[in-house]
Design a protein around this motif. Sequence first.
Motif, PDB file in Angstrom:
ATOM      1  N   VAL B 254       2.461  -7.748   1.242  1.00 23.32           N
ATOM      2  CA  VAL B 254       2.898  -7.424  -0.127  1.00 23.32           C
ATOM      3  C   VAL B 254       4.416  -7.199  -0.141  1.00 23.32           C
ATOM      4  O   VAL B 254       4.988  -6.757   0.854  1.00 23.32           O
ATOM      5  CB  VAL B 254       2.188  -6.160  -0.690  1.00 23.32           C
ATOM      6  N   ALA B 255       5.024  -7.515  -1.271  1.00 17.98           N
ATOM      7  CA  ALA B 255       6.483  -7.402  -1.370  1.00 17.98           C
ATOM      8  C   ALA B 255       6.928  -5.987  -1.703  1.00 17.98           C
ATOM      9  O   ALA B 255       8.075  -5.626  -1.469  1.00 17.98           O
ATOM     10  CB  ALA B 255       7.005  -8.377  -2.413  1.00 17.98           C
ATOM     11  N   ASP B 256       6.011  -5.172  -2.236  1.00 12.67           N
ATOM     12  CA  ASP B 256       6.375  -3.799  -2.583  1.00 12.67           C
ATOM     13  C   ASP B 256       5.341  -2.845  -1.985  1.00 12.67           C
ATOM     14  O   ASP B 256       4.262  -2.605  -2.552  1.00 12.67           O
ATOM     15  CB  ASP B 256       6.431  -3.656  -4.121  1.00 12.67           C
ATOM     16  N   ARG B 257       5.718  -2.325  -0.818  1.00 12.96           N
ATOM     17  CA  ARG B 257       4.807  -1.473  -0.049  1.00 12.96           C
ATOM     18  C   ARG B 257       4.434  -0.192  -0.815  1.00 12.96           C
ATOM     19  O   ARG B 257       3.285   0.216  -0.872  1.00 12.96           O
ATOM     20  CB  ARG B 257       5.537  -1.112   1.244  1.00 12.96           C
ATOM     21  N   ARG B 261       0.849   1.180  -2.110  1.00 12.20           N
ATOM     22  CA  ARG B 261       0.317   2.481  -1.659  1.00 12.20           C
ATOM     23  C   ARG B 261      -0.199   3.295  -2.846  1.00 12.20           C
ATOM     24  O   ARG B 261      -1.246   3.944  -2.765  1.00 12.20           O
ATOM     25  CB  ARG B 261       1.406   3.277  -0.952  1.00 12.20           C
ATOM     26  N   ARG B 262       0.563   3.220  -3.922  1.00 12.80           N
ATOM     27  CA  ARG B 262       0.155   3.979  -5.120  1.00 12.80           C
ATOM     28  C   ARG B 262      -1.130   3.397  -5.706  1.00 12.80           C
ATOM     29  O   ARG B 262      -2.013   4.109  -6.137  1.00 12.80           O
ATOM     30  CB  ARG B 262       1.287   3.964  -6.154  1.00 12.80           C
ATOM     31  N   LYS B 263      -1.206   2.072  -5.671  1.00 15.12           N
ATOM     32  CA  LYS B 263      -2.347   1.406  -6.306  1.00 15.12           C
ATOM     33  C   LYS B 263      -3.612   1.470  -5.435  1.00 15.12           C
ATOM     34  O   LYS B 263      -4.725   1.551  -5.945  1.00 15.12           O
ATOM     35  CB  LYS B 263      -1.979  -0.050  -6.601  1.00 15.12           C
ATOM     36  N   ALA B 267      -6.056   2.418   1.288  1.00 15.24           N
ATOM     37  CA  ALA B 267      -5.762   1.332   2.234  1.00 15.24           C
ATOM     38  C   ALA B 267      -4.664   1.743   3.217  1.00 15.24           C
ATOM     39  O   ALA B 267      -3.808   2.559   2.893  1.00 15.24           O
ATOM     40  CB  ALA B 267      -5.309   0.084   1.469  1.00 15.24           C
ATOM     41  N   VAL B 268      -4.751   1.150   4.433  1.00 17.34           N
ATOM     42  CA  VAL B 268      -3.693   1.388   5.428  1.00 17.34           C
ATOM     43  C   VAL B 268      -2.588   0.351   5.151  1.00 17.34           C
ATOM     44  O   VAL B 268      -2.848  -0.849   5.150  1.00 17.34           O
ATOM     45  CB  VAL B 268      -4.237   1.205   6.862  1.00 17.34           C
TER      46      VAL B 268
END
Lengths: 202, 287
Positions: B254-257, B261-263, B267-268
Amino acid sequence: MKGLLRKDYYLIQSVLYIMLLVLAVIGISMSYLTTPWVLTVISTIVLGMITTTTINIDRSSGWRKVSAVLPVSKQTLIDSKYLLYLLLSGTGLLLGILLGAGASLLKTRPDDEGVLIYICISIALAMISGSLTIPCGFLLGEDKNTLVMILVYPLAAAIFIAAVLLFPNKEIACAAVAAAGILLFILSWIIARRWIPSRDLV
Amino acid sequence: MCENALVVNGLTKKYRDFTLDNVSFTVPSGSIVGLIGENGAGKSTTINAILGLIHKDGGSVEILGQPDETMDNQARSQIGVVFDGNNFPDMLSPGKLNRVFRDIYPQWDEQRYFSLLEKMNLPAGKKIGKCSKGMKMKLSIAAAFCHQSRLLILDEATSGLDPVVRDDILDMFLDFVQDENHSILVSSHITSDLEKAADYIVFIHEGQVIFSKAKDELRYKYGVIRCGAAQFDAIDKEEIIAWRKQDYEWEALVADREAARRKYPKAVIDPATIDEIMLFYVKGERK
């Protein structure tokens, strides 16, 4: 240009001294076996051939790519090889004449017959072969270059024989082929300067 | 000082079995740009076309503010180039090379050259043929540094070298760009080297530029989601650049880690290395 020639001098330095020694030994031997003037032909061709060796070394050592990005034009790179060829062939010719003259003087009966013919043969063979081996050195791979080197001398000799058969006077025939050789060399130089830079180097 | 040391715009070169297709990127002044890609991706072709070793079929190249076709010798002398493998004939020595370059480069800095040789433990009289690969590469770099170069272009300069020598060379690059007039374009498939030294990464794959981004953007923004099949199915594929199925999990780039994470809080999500990003683009599946 000076730096390029200096680099080539360093490349051939070790070979050059050995070659000069070998030529001196051959020259002395030749003077007893046959006419010492044949040495002009051998030394002119052998020294001139070293130029093709430097082109091959440039390719295998990676210098060819490096030289293409130096602050010198691609024409200068080509000029340096043609000039080196002239310098080496000229040195060979001069050396051949000097050794031939020396050996001739040492003989009980000085042998100066046909000296001009041998000089013409030397110039003709060197110029004809140089006009083909230098551009091929730039354009072809090492294997194909070796093939060109093998073929070019018999070809030059064949032109020579054809001229001798065509002209009744041997001296005129030799001079004509030498002049044609010089012309071919100049033509090759001009074409190489224009054509080789337009080709991909790698 | 020009804003960009190198501007490559729409560079195209066609071969029978390979096409360098519309390659565009810039090397901003004072920066190190890493050109990455697998073997045969087009890195060397790009560099060869930039340097005029091969003729381009399309596009333009501007080096140090000048179009490459009109570059004079003065401008050329400000470009230092190091190729992979041999650069100089084996019969020469560093000392002889100094005399050759002194006659070629108008601004050859002999003093700097010998001080670099000393610093790198390169004997001036030793024949290049007897030097190790690392020594040869250091010599090439030393030579490239000593003619007032403003732009260094290096093609796989660190490949085949041991980590210690590679580290020395990377330190030399970092020293060089301390001067903001100096810039480096370096191609490599050893991405860890570029991770250390580069400011920007240009990724080439099958002759095309896949991305050209600041390294920090890749390091601090990109991420790899590692999850099971059910979780993977729940992820919006529009947000994923590429994904791969591994033995026991799914991986998605993903381009925006942080946004991921927020979404997907369960998930790790790990930071992505440049190697991983490259692998996702080359071997991963994409929508």
